[in-house]
Design a protein around this motif. Structure first.
Motif, PDB file in Angstrom:
ATOM      1  N   GLY A  51       0.815  -1.208   0.000  1.00 50.99           N
ATOM      2  CA  GLY A  51       0.000   0.000   0.000  1.00 50.99           C
ATOM      3  C   GLY A  51       0.845   1.252   0.000  1.00 50.99           C
ATOM      4  O   GLY A  51       0.536   2.233  -0.681  1.00 50.99           O
ATOM      5  N   SER A  52       1.940   1.250   0.747  1.00 52.79           N
ATOM      6  CA  SER A  52       2.834   2.401   0.801  1.00 52.79           C
ATOM      7  C   SER A  52       3.475   2.653  -0.556  1.00 52.79           C
ATOM      8  O   SER A  52       3.638   3.803  -0.974  1.00 52.79           O
ATOM      9  N   LYS A  53       3.852   1.573  -1.233  1.00 52.71           N
ATOM     10  CA  LYS A  53       4.460   1.716  -2.559  1.00 52.71           C
ATOM     11  C   LYS A  53       3.452   2.273  -3.558  1.00 52.71           C
ATOM     12  O   LYS A  53       3.800   3.122  -4.393  1.00 52.71           O
ATOM     13  N   THR A  54       2.215   1.800  -3.472  1.00 54.01           N
ATOM     14  CA  THR A  54       1.179   2.314  -4.363  1.00 54.01           C
ATOM     15  C   THR A  54       0.947   3.794  -4.104  1.00 54.01           C
ATOM     16  O   THR A  54       0.840   4.592  -5.046  1.00 54.01           O
ATOM     17  N   ARG A  55       0.854   4.167  -2.846  1.00 54.59           N
ATOM     18  CA  ARG A  55       0.640   5.567  -2.488  1.00 54.59           C
ATOM     19  C   ARG A  55       1.773   6.440  -3.015  1.00 54.59           C
ATOM     20  O   ARG A  55       1.535   7.500  -3.593  1.00 54.59           O
ATOM     21  N   ALA A  56       3.000   5.974  -2.830  1.00 49.14           N
ATOM     22  CA  ALA A  56       4.160   6.744  -3.290  1.00 49.14           C
ATOM     23  C   ALA A  56       4.154   6.885  -4.809  1.00 49.14           C
ATOM     24  O   ALA A  56       4.470   7.957  -5.346  1.00 49.14           O
ATOM     25  N   ARG A  57       3.799   5.795  -5.517  1.00 52.09           N
ATOM     26  CA  ARG A  57       3.766   5.860  -6.981  1.00 52.09           C
ATOM     27  C   ARG A  57       2.711   6.844  -7.469  1.00 52.09           C
ATOM     28  O   ARG A  57       2.961   7.637  -8.384  1.00 52.09           O
ATOM     29  N   ILE A  58       1.535   6.809  -6.844  1.00 54.27           N
ATOM     30  CA  ILE A  58       0.474   7.740  -7.233  1.00 54.27           C
ATOM     31  C   ILE A  58       0.922   9.181  -7.002  1.00 54.27           C
ATOM     32  O   ILE A  58       0.725  10.048  -7.860  1.00 54.27           O
ATOM     33  N   ALA A  59       1.524   9.440  -5.841  1.00 53.64           N
ATOM     34  CA  ALA A  59       1.984  10.800  -5.521  1.00 53.64           C
ATOM     35  C   ALA A  59       3.049  11.263  -6.507  1.00 53.64           C
ATOM     36  O   ALA A  59       3.037  12.419  -6.958  1.00 53.64           O
ATOM     37  N   VAL A  66      -4.632  11.358 -13.391  1.00 53.21           N
ATOM     38  CA  VAL A  66      -3.627  10.831 -12.467  1.00 53.21           C
ATOM     39  C   VAL A  66      -3.767   9.321 -12.344  1.00 53.21           C
ATOM     40  O   VAL A  66      -2.776   8.572 -12.415  1.00 53.21           O
ATOM     41  N   ALA A  67      -4.994   8.863 -12.149  1.00 57.49           N
ATOM     42  CA  ALA A  67      -5.238   7.430 -11.997  1.00 57.49           C
ATOM     43  C   ALA A  67      -4.772   6.659 -13.230  1.00 57.49           C
ATOM     44  O   ALA A  67      -4.105   5.614 -13.113  1.00 57.49           O
TER      45      ALA A  67
END
Length: 201
Positions: free
Chosen positions: A9-17, A37-38
């Protein structure tokens, strides 16, 4: 909001940001949609909003770090260190690391240009300033070792840190050398915290 221990989840959040920031800096915050963005991040809009409560947080994704830093400084300090002194040490540690939140790290010009061009981002920063002030006041009020005026102390602490960081950013953008600026930043932090300590007891 995903669990902070969820590495995926952290990696996904970082990639989106990261993807969102790149789009915002390239095209302007107001001209990029969540759907874009998505799509660029390869996730759904639902996934974006499961990690970020509002669009502004996609660019200002470091702001939640402030809450964690404040909580840790107050709740996990040694018994012989006051809350204000612990917050001073946390602020100086950010400067030592040249953390983006200190104004001494990161590529500031593109992000400052993007923020100043967007009323929504400016409003979010102002709102967050109020949120962190109220949260800090609550932390101080609940702290058995702090017997001063928690509301006054929180207001002074937030205003002082913001003033020092904003001046550091201004001088960086004006071309001041980073090493000299880091020394000045630390000196101004110490002056601010000395004044707050005297004002709040």
């Amino acid at each position: 909001m995903p669990n902070r221990g969820d590495r995926g989840g952290s990696k996904t959040r970082a990639r989106i940001a990261d993807v969102a920031s790149e789009l915002f800096l390239e095209r302007g915050f107001d001209d990029v949609t969540i759907a874009e963005v998505a799509a660029a991040a390869g996730v759904s809009k639902v996934t974006v909003f499961s990690h970020f409560e509002r669009k502004e947080d996609l660019l200002l994704d470091r702001l939640p770090d402030v809450v964690d830093i404040v909580h840790t400084a107050i709740r996990e300090r040694a018994d012989d260190i006051s809350a204000v002194e612990s917050l001073r040490q946390a602020a100086l540690a950010l400067a030592e690391k040249r953390h983006a939140l200190s104004g001494l790290g990161g590529d500031l010009e593109p992000i400052m240009r993007t923020i100043t061009a967007s009323p929504a981002l400016i409003a979010r920063l102002r709102a967050f300033g109020y949120e962190i002030e109220m949260g800090l006041a609550a932390e101080l009020d609940a702290d058995a070792g702090f017997d001063g005026d928690s509301t006054l102390a929180a207001a002074l602490l937030v205003a002082a840190y913001r003033t020092v960081a904003v001046e550091t950013v201004r001088r960086r953008l004006a071309g001041d050398g980073l090493d000299d600026l880091a020394v000045s930043h630390r000196q101004r932090l110490n002056q601010a915290f000395d004044a707050i300590r005297l004002a709040t007891g």
